[in-house]
Design a protein around this motif. Sequence first.
Motif, PDB file in Angstrom:
ATOM      1  N   LYS A 184       0.859  -1.179   0.000  1.00  0.00           N
ATOM      2  CA  LYS A 184       0.000   0.000   0.000  1.00  0.00           C
ATOM      3  C   LYS A 184       0.896   1.231   0.000  1.00  0.00           C
ATOM      4  N   THR A 185       0.343   2.328  -0.468  1.00  0.00           N
ATOM      5  CA  THR A 185       1.105   3.565  -0.590  1.00  0.00           C
ATOM      6  C   THR A 185       0.523   4.654   0.298  1.00  0.00           C
ATOM      7  N   ALA A 186       1.390   5.269   1.067  1.00  0.00           N
ATOM      8  CA  ALA A 186       1.035   6.471   1.819  1.00  0.00           C
ATOM      9  C   ALA A 186       1.514   7.655   0.988  1.00  0.00           C
ATOM     10  N   VAL A 187       0.631   8.577   0.695  1.00  0.00           N
ATOM     11  CA  VAL A 187       0.976   9.722  -0.156  1.00  0.00           C
ATOM     12  C   VAL A 187       1.239  10.947   0.713  1.00  0.00           C
ATOM     13  N   LEU A 188       2.334  11.608   0.435  1.00  0.00           N
ATOM     14  CA  LEU A 188       2.719  12.842   1.105  1.00  0.00           C
ATOM     15  C   LEU A 188       2.857  13.919   0.036  1.00  0.00           C
ATOM     16  N   MET A 189       1.969  14.897   0.075  1.00  0.00           N
ATOM     17  CA  MET A 189       1.986  15.969  -0.910  1.00  0.00           C
ATOM     18  C   MET A 189       2.854  17.128  -0.417  1.00  0.00           C
ATOM     19  N   LEU A 190       3.666  17.656  -1.324  1.00  0.00           N
ATOM     20  CA  LEU A 190       4.455  18.858  -1.061  1.00  0.00           C
ATOM     21  C   LEU A 190       3.984  19.963  -1.985  1.00  0.00           C
ATOM     22  N   SER A 191       4.174  21.180  -1.558  1.00  0.00           N
ATOM     23  CA  SER A 191       3.761  22.345  -2.351  1.00  0.00           C
ATOM     24  C   SER A 191       4.886  22.793  -3.271  1.00  0.00           C
ATOM     25  N   LYS A 192       4.560  23.054  -4.511  1.00  0.00           N
ATOM     26  CA  LYS A 192       5.544  23.630  -5.429  1.00  0.00           C
ATOM     27  C   LYS A 192       5.624  25.148  -5.253  1.00  0.00           C
ATOM     28  N   SER A 221       5.104   7.679  -0.843  1.00  0.00           N
ATOM     29  CA  SER A 221       5.243   8.331  -2.139  1.00  0.00           C
ATOM     30  C   SER A 221       5.145   9.839  -1.915  1.00  0.00           C
ATOM     31  N   ILE A 222       6.268  10.545  -2.132  1.00  0.00           N
ATOM     32  CA  ILE A 222       6.292  12.005  -1.999  1.00  0.00           C
ATOM     33  C   ILE A 222       5.925  12.580  -3.358  1.00  0.00           C
ATOM     34  N   ARG A 223       4.891  13.427  -3.375  1.00  0.00           N
ATOM     35  CA  ARG A 223       4.353  13.927  -4.640  1.00  0.00           C
ATOM     36  C   ARG A 223       4.095  15.433  -4.604  1.00  0.00           C
ATOM     37  N   VAL A 224       3.963  15.986  -5.809  1.00  0.00           N
ATOM     38  CA  VAL A 224       3.521  17.370  -5.998  1.00  0.00           C
ATOM     39  C   VAL A 224       2.430  17.356  -7.058  1.00  0.00           C
ATOM     40  N   TRP A 225       1.640  18.412  -7.081  1.00  0.00           N
ATOM     41  CA  TRP A 225       0.636  18.553  -8.134  1.00  0.00           C
ATOM     42  C   TRP A 225       1.338  19.068  -9.382  1.00  0.00           C
ATOM     43  N   GLU A 226       0.984  18.498 -10.537  1.00  0.00           N
ATOM     44  CA  GLU A 226       1.571  18.932 -11.804  1.00  0.00           C
ATOM     45  C   GLU A 226       1.193  20.388 -12.107  1.00  0.00           C
ATOM     46  N   GLY A 227      -0.040  20.744 -11.831  1.00  0.00           N
ATOM     47  CA  GLY A 227      -0.537  22.101 -12.071  1.00  0.00           C
ATOM     48  C   GLY A 227      -1.256  22.608 -10.841  1.00  0.00           C
ATOM     49  N   LYS A 228      -2.499  22.984 -11.022  1.00  0.00           N
ATOM     50  CA  LYS A 228      -3.298  23.524  -9.923  1.00  0.00           C
ATOM     51  C   LYS A 228      -3.603  22.420  -8.903  1.00  0.00           C
ATOM     52  N   PRO A 229      -3.339  22.693  -7.596  1.00  0.00           N
ATOM     53  CA  PRO A 229      -3.621  21.680  -6.572  1.00  0.00           C
ATOM     54  C   PRO A 229      -5.063  21.174  -6.623  1.00  0.00           C
ATOM     55  N   TYR A 230      -5.218  19.861  -6.482  1.00  0.00           N
ATOM     56  CA  TYR A 230      -6.494  19.139  -6.477  1.00  0.00           C
ATOM     57  C   TYR A 230      -7.184  19.114  -7.839  1.00  0.00           C
ATOM     58  N   ASN A 231      -6.643  19.817  -8.811  1.00  0.00           N
ATOM     59  CA  ASN A 231      -7.242  19.836 -10.152  1.00  0.00           C
ATOM     60  C   ASN A 231      -6.239  19.468 -11.229  1.00  0.00           C
ATOM     61  N   SER A 232      -5.204  18.740 -10.851  1.00  0.00           N
ATOM     62  CA  SER A 232      -4.220  18.288 -11.827  1.00  0.00           C
ATOM     63  C   SER A 232      -3.619  16.971 -11.339  1.00  0.00           C
ATOM     64  N   ARG A 233      -2.855  16.379 -12.191  1.00  0.00           N
ATOM     65  CA  ARG A 233      -2.244  15.088 -11.924  1.00  0.00           C
ATOM     66  C   ARG A 233      -1.162  15.207 -10.845  1.00  0.00           C
TER      67      ARG A 233
END
Length: 151
Positions: A5-13, A63-75
């Motif tokens: 299973k994957t725990a997702v950690l979002m970072l801000s660009k 899994s450390i991730r960022v939004w490709e574009g606008k947060p919550y509205n992009s990949r």
Amino acid sequence: MIKKKTAVLMLSKQFMAGHSYAGEPTGFVDKIKTGTKLHTIRGNYDYWAKKAEKINAGEMELSIRVWEGKPYNSRQVEVAKLDKLGVQQMEACYGSTDAVPQIWIDGKEYLGDIEHIARNDGLSYEQWVNWFFQKSNTFEGVILQFTDFRY
């Protein structure tokens, strides 16, 4: 092979609205890749302590991730994947008469240079103080350590 299973950690660009650097890049992606962002700080200790226990037991991965574009509205784009995660409980307060914030890590007062914590979090001292004390003069949370480093 069983998939973990994957725990997702979002970072801000970018710095978020309300921050004195709002809209400017954080540089977190490069700092993760170069190893200069050693940790991130979050407000939900219990949640992350449970996730870290499973990650460190080999049941999950981070899994450390960022939004490709606008947060919550992009990949979401993965920046790094970790199979170990350190957790340190953190409390801080910054009263109007304090020269610098007072910090306790794992119940012990942190007497070191707070700029060191800010730098390890990928921020300048000014950015760090604004990030954590823009809405309140207290903070309770968790330092999620990406390496073996501990305070």
